[in-house]
Design an enzyme around this catalytic site. Structure first.
Site, PDB file in Angstrom:
ATOM      1  N   LYS A 265      42.015  42.797  41.076  1.00 30.85           N
ATOM      2  CA  LYS A 265      41.876  43.805  40.018  1.00 30.85           C
ATOM      3  C   LYS A 265      41.092  45.027  40.502  1.00 30.85           C
ATOM      4  CE  LYS A 265      42.793  40.782  36.167  1.00 30.85           C
ATOM      5  NZ  LYS A 265      43.016  39.526  36.940  1.00 30.85           N
TER       6      LYS A 265
HETATM    7  C1  LIG Z   1      44.281  38.823  36.885  1.00 28.82           C
HETATM    8  C2  LIG Z   1      44.558  37.862  37.981  1.00 28.82           C
HETATM    9  C3  LIG Z   1      45.834  37.292  38.176  1.00 28.82           C
HETATM   10  C4  LIG Z   1      46.994  37.579  37.242  1.00 28.82           C
HETATM   11  O1  LIG Z   1      47.514  38.869  37.388  1.00 28.82           O
HETATM   12  P1  LIG Z   1      48.417  39.500  36.212  1.00 28.82           P
HETATM   13  O2  LIG Z   1      48.598  40.915  36.608  1.00 28.82           O
HETATM   14  O3  LIG Z   1      47.622  39.342  34.958  1.00 28.82           O
HETATM   15  O4  LIG Z   1      49.685  38.737  36.184  1.00 28.82           O
HETATM   16  C5  LIG Z   1      46.018  36.436  39.243  1.00 28.82           C
HETATM   17  N1  LIG Z   1      44.997  36.107  40.065  1.00 28.82           N
HETATM   18  C6  LIG Z   1      43.761  36.627  39.928  1.00 28.82           C
HETATM   19  C7  LIG Z   1      42.674  36.205  40.853  1.00 28.82           C
HETATM   20  C8  LIG Z   1      43.490  37.524  38.891  1.00 28.82           C
HETATM   21  O5  LIG Z   1      42.253  38.024  38.745  1.00 28.82           O
END
Ligand SMILES: *Cc1c(COP(=O)(O)O)cnc(C)c1O
Length: 495
Positions: free
Chosen positions: A112
């Site tokens: 993120k």
């Molecule tokens: C948020 C997140 C996901 C999922 O991603 P999306 O875009 O919500 O599908 C997968 N792995 C980690 C470590 C995350 O922080």
């Protein structure tokens, strides 16, 4: 001019990219989508030899088409210079027969960071472009990861304040330490006596409070969110799909124009949707492989065309994918329905009232051509972490392992030999406890000790930001009742 975005649910609710970044969500509750994505194209020949940030400038300029090019350049520079532990930003490594695109080298060791590092700069730029003055106050409820990544992204960004609420006792020891030690003159963190839903409801209520909004407006202030439905988070995620592809071309693993598969650990459907956008912009993608955990609502949907959230919620070892309503799926539905806003509006109403909908056979067909889905439960996830480490010396985190296993299953089922790239969404040290248990079948209650032991035993380095965490000064100690959130926000907003 430049009204390139519209609401998924109403084609007359149009917007520029900059206004869409500011608003986050359309007035009718729909999501902003780029209407004529098929007219846009990224020439991959021209990307050869370019750095991550240069590719980012190309893609952001095309998708955020009312932003002046020099502003985009500045946003990219502010977001990525010196913030990631490698200038490559998202390096690609070979693991077995496939590749892993490591998206976790940012300030909080999770994917993120890639989008949340640039969102604050896009937001403040959009603010200036629309002649707004004053301050943006970001409100976020978090179950752990998003809050910290947002705090790091907005830290000391001029013209912003960020307030994060997390459930007291509802996040891991490491996640709590990450947030409580957050630096920056504009960052505020508060634990609330309640669970994640309480935190989220509290934030929603504050957003919906018109009196408070009016008061802020008089002070030239406004609320905004760092939510993953904002196009300012979606668009920066398209970049690493192109970057990974170009790396494979550079290393002669593929020839330019060859197709590749991407396997993505999926929760809210944001990451994998960025892959769908990449494909629409001209990246040669064969299949997008969607990995789900026990909360396998997307797996069922992609196989059957029926989305049904009426089911038990599982707490899993890949908690960032624990979700039953994947918001960004609405954007995919818009495109595969042939941009039929009424259909989307209907489906979303059904989801709201019955918790369930079914798409047409035609939509089903298009979805199954583009996507493959699988779900991977706890045992298989743990086995994958163990076997990949034993075979290749590569340590996967619990989320990445889900995608890795989904790809293996896909290959076995289809005999597809297309070169494949797994998107790795977190450092294994972000989820040390589960990773350690997968490898050694034993555990320890102190997460910092586990981190140390995991590093000693595997020889894989702990990221600097997690390593120093235990010794860092606790700055945020605030705890409030769930019905006191507004008071807390007022105190900070009116400072
Ligand atoms: C948020 C997140 C996901 C999922 O991603 P999306 O875009 O919500 O599908 C997968 N792995 C980690 C470590 C995350 O922080």
């Amino acid at each position: 001019m430049f009204q390139s975005y519209e609401s998924t649910r109403n084609s007359s609710l149009v917007s520029t990219a900059s206004k869409a970044v500011l608003k986050g969500i359309a007035d009718d509750g729909g999501l902003y989508v780029m209407r004529n994505i098929e007219d846009k194209n990224i020439d991959i020949e021209r990307l050869q030899g370019k750095s991550y940030t240069e590719i980012a400038e190309e893609i952001l300029s095309i998708m955020l088409d009312d932003f002046p090019k020099d502003k985009i350049k500045q946003c990219v520079k502010n977001a990525y210079t010196g913030k990631f532990s490698t200038d490559e930003i998202t390096p690609v490594v070979k693991v077995g027969d496939s590749y892993v695109s490591e998206l976790f080298h940012g300030p909080t060791s999770a994917f993120k960071d890639v989008a949340l590092s640039i969102l604050p700069h896009l937001l403040t730029t959009a603010y200036d472009m629309n002649d707004l003055k004053g301050e943006v106050i970001i409100l976020t409820a978090t179950s752990g990861d998003t809050g910290k990544a947002a705090l790091e992204g907005f830290k000391d960004v001029k013209g912003t304040k960020i307030i994060v609420f997390y459930p007291d006792g509802g996040v891991s020891q490491v996640q709590k330490a990450q947030m409580a030690t957050q630096e920056g003159t504009n960052t505020y963190v508060c634990a609330i006596k309640g669970n994640f839903d309480d935190a989220q409801t509290g934030v929603k209520n504050i957003f919906a409070n018109e009196n408070l909004r009016d008061e802020l407006e008089k002070r030239n202030e406004m609320f905004s969110s760092a939510n993953s439905i904002n196009i300012g988070r979606l668009v920066p995620q398209i970049v690493y799909y192109f970057y990974a592809y170009m790396k494979l071309v550079e290393s002669n693993s593929i020839k330019i124009g060859d197709k590749v598969n991407f396997a993505v650990p999926t929760g809210n459907f944001g990451n994998i949707l960025a892959g769908y956008y990449a494909k629409n912009l001209g990246l040669p993608v064969n299949k997008l492989i969607c990995g789900s955990n026990e909360n396998n609502v997307l797996y069922d949907f992609i196989r059957t065309g029926i989305y049904d959230k009426n089911r038990e919620f599982h707490k899993t070892i890949s908690p960032s994918m624990d979700i039953l309503v994947s918001s960004n799926l609405e954007r995919l539905l818009y495109y595969v329905s042939g941009k039929d806003n009424n259909t989307i509006k209907n489906l979303m109403e059904q989801l709201n009232t019955a918790g369930k909908y079914e798409v047409s056979d035609e939509m089903k067909k298009v979805i199954s051509e583009e996507f493959y889905a699988n779900c991977v439960f706890k045992n298989e996830t743990e086995e994958t972490i163990k076997s990949v480490f034993e075979k290749y010396g590569y340590l996967l985190d619990t989320h990445t392992a889900v995608a890795y296993k989904a790809l293996e299953t896909y290959k076995n089922e289809t005999n597809d030999n297309t070169m494949s790239i797994v998107l790795s969404t977190a450092s294994p040290y972000k989820f040390s406890k589960s990773v350690y248990e997968s490898l050694y079948n034993e555990t320890n209650s102190d997460e910092f000790e586990i981190m140390q032991e995991l590093s000693e035993k595997t020889g894989v380095k702990i990221p600097e930001n997690l390593k120093g965490l235990k010794e860092k000064k606790v700055i945020h100690k605030e705890v409030c009742e769930k019905d006191e959130m507004e008071i807390y926000v007022r105190k900070i907003a009116m400072k």
